[in-house]
Design a protein around this motif. Structure first.
Motif, mmCIF file in Angstrom:
data_model
loop_
_atom_site.group_PDB
_atom_site.id
_atom_site.type_symbol
_atom_site.label_atom_id
_atom_site.label_comp_id
_atom_site.label_asym_id
_atom_site.label_seq_id
_atom_site.Cartn_x
_atom_site.Cartn_y
_atom_site.Cartn_z
ATOM 1 N N GLN A 66 0.441 4.870 5.000
ATOM 2 C CA GLN A 66 -0.103 4.865 3.646
ATOM 3 C C GLN A 66 0.848 5.514 2.639
ATOM 4 O O GLN A 66 0.925 5.083 1.500
ATOM 5 C CB GLN A 66 -1.448 5.609 3.606
ATOM 6 N N THR A 79 -2.643 -0.997 -5.305
ATOM 7 C CA THR A 79 -3.999 -1.032 -4.746
ATOM 8 C C THR A 79 -4.715 -2.349 -5.037
ATOM 9 O O THR A 79 -5.927 -2.443 -4.839
ATOM 10 C CB THR A 79 -4.840 0.135 -5.316
ATOM 11 N N ARG A 97 0.843 -1.200 0.000
ATOM 12 C CA ARG A 97 0.000 0.000 0.000
ATOM 13 C C ARG A 97 0.878 1.249 0.000
ATOM 14 O O ARG A 97 0.554 2.238 -0.622
ATOM 15 C CB ARG A 97 -0.936 -0.004 1.209
ATOM 16 N N GLY A 145 -4.836 -1.900 5.304
ATOM 17 C CA GLY A 145 -5.091 -1.766 3.874
ATOM 18 C C GLY A 145 -5.631 -3.039 3.251
ATOM 19 O O GLY A 145 -5.744 -3.150 2.038
#
Ligand code: CA
Length: 228
Positions: free
Chosen positions: A178, A72, A67, A94
């Motif tokens: 992130q 993704t 992530r 994630g």
């Protein structure tokens, strides 16, 4: 459909692999975290099935690193421990969904199909918009009230994170995991610096501030009418 399966228990791995291949999925298998992480980066998959307890690098570390690199691909986590914390951690890191071992293969298949479907919808989306900011996910062009905003790579990633969670407070931990793929306490400074860069670029020409500091917690993207 191409699936990456990261599972160190060889029996479980071959059971899942065989079942998926019977369903006409193409399956790559990794038996440890680092191999899984490097395959996930170098190849393109429709979904990843990721065991949490893995040698080398556990499933959560693998997930955070993916992530953090902006990958993704939908991820289904496998866990043996049916604890609430584990599920929350898996989703917070994630993961898109999780399945507790032992599971019925039919359930794995159903979850996987749902995940791939959601992933396809997500990749069909090409624009994020909130409070007059618009981000084109294909061309990476960003505008505020129609005027172009030039961002560096990290600023873009940071803004994308805010645009995916408008009105939601993002903690520094979330942001560092992130955007940078890991969390260090000493990183909070770096986050503050980047948030300030981003603010300067977004708030040009006296436009009202949109990224607000939530003291002791983090940041939130929202419009505050009182604050001009
Ligand atoms: Ca395992």
């Amino acid at each position: 459909m191409k699936i990456l399966l990261v599972e160190d228990e060889k029996k479980v791995a071959s059971f899942i692999q065989r079942g998926l291949e019977e369903e006409r999925y193409q399956v790559d298998v990794a038996h440890d975290g680092p191999t899984g992480a490097s395959l996930a980066v170098s190849e393109s998959y429709d979904a990843i099935i990721l065991d949490i307890q893995l040698p080398g690098m556990d499933g959560l570390e693998v997930l955070r690193s993916l992530r953090g690199r902006g990958i993704t691909t939908p991820v289904l986590m496998l866990t043996v421990r049916d604890s609430v914390e584990d599920k929350v951690t898996a989703l917070d890191s994630g993961g898109d969904d999780y399945l507790t071992k032992p599971f019925a293969f039919a359930e794995l298949l159903a979850r996987l199909r749902a995940l791939i479907r959601r992933g396809q919808q997500r990749s069909a989306e090409d624009r994020l918009e909130a409070f007059g900011i618009s981000m084109d996910l294909r061309t990476h062009r960003v505008t505020r009230d129609g005027e172009a905003v030039e961002l560096t790579g990290k600023e873009y990633a940071l803004l994308e994170l805010f645009l995916r969670h408008p009105g939601q407070v993002l903690t520094r931990t979330m942001i560092s995991e992130q955007i940078w793929g890991y969390h260090f306490d000493s990183f909070t400074n770096v986050i503050d610096v980047y948030v300030n860069y981003l603010r300067k670029k977004l708030d040009q020409n006296g436009r009202p501030r949109l990224i607000h500091t939530v003291r002791g917690v983090g940041y939130v993207l929202r419009r505050e009418e009182a604050e001009k």
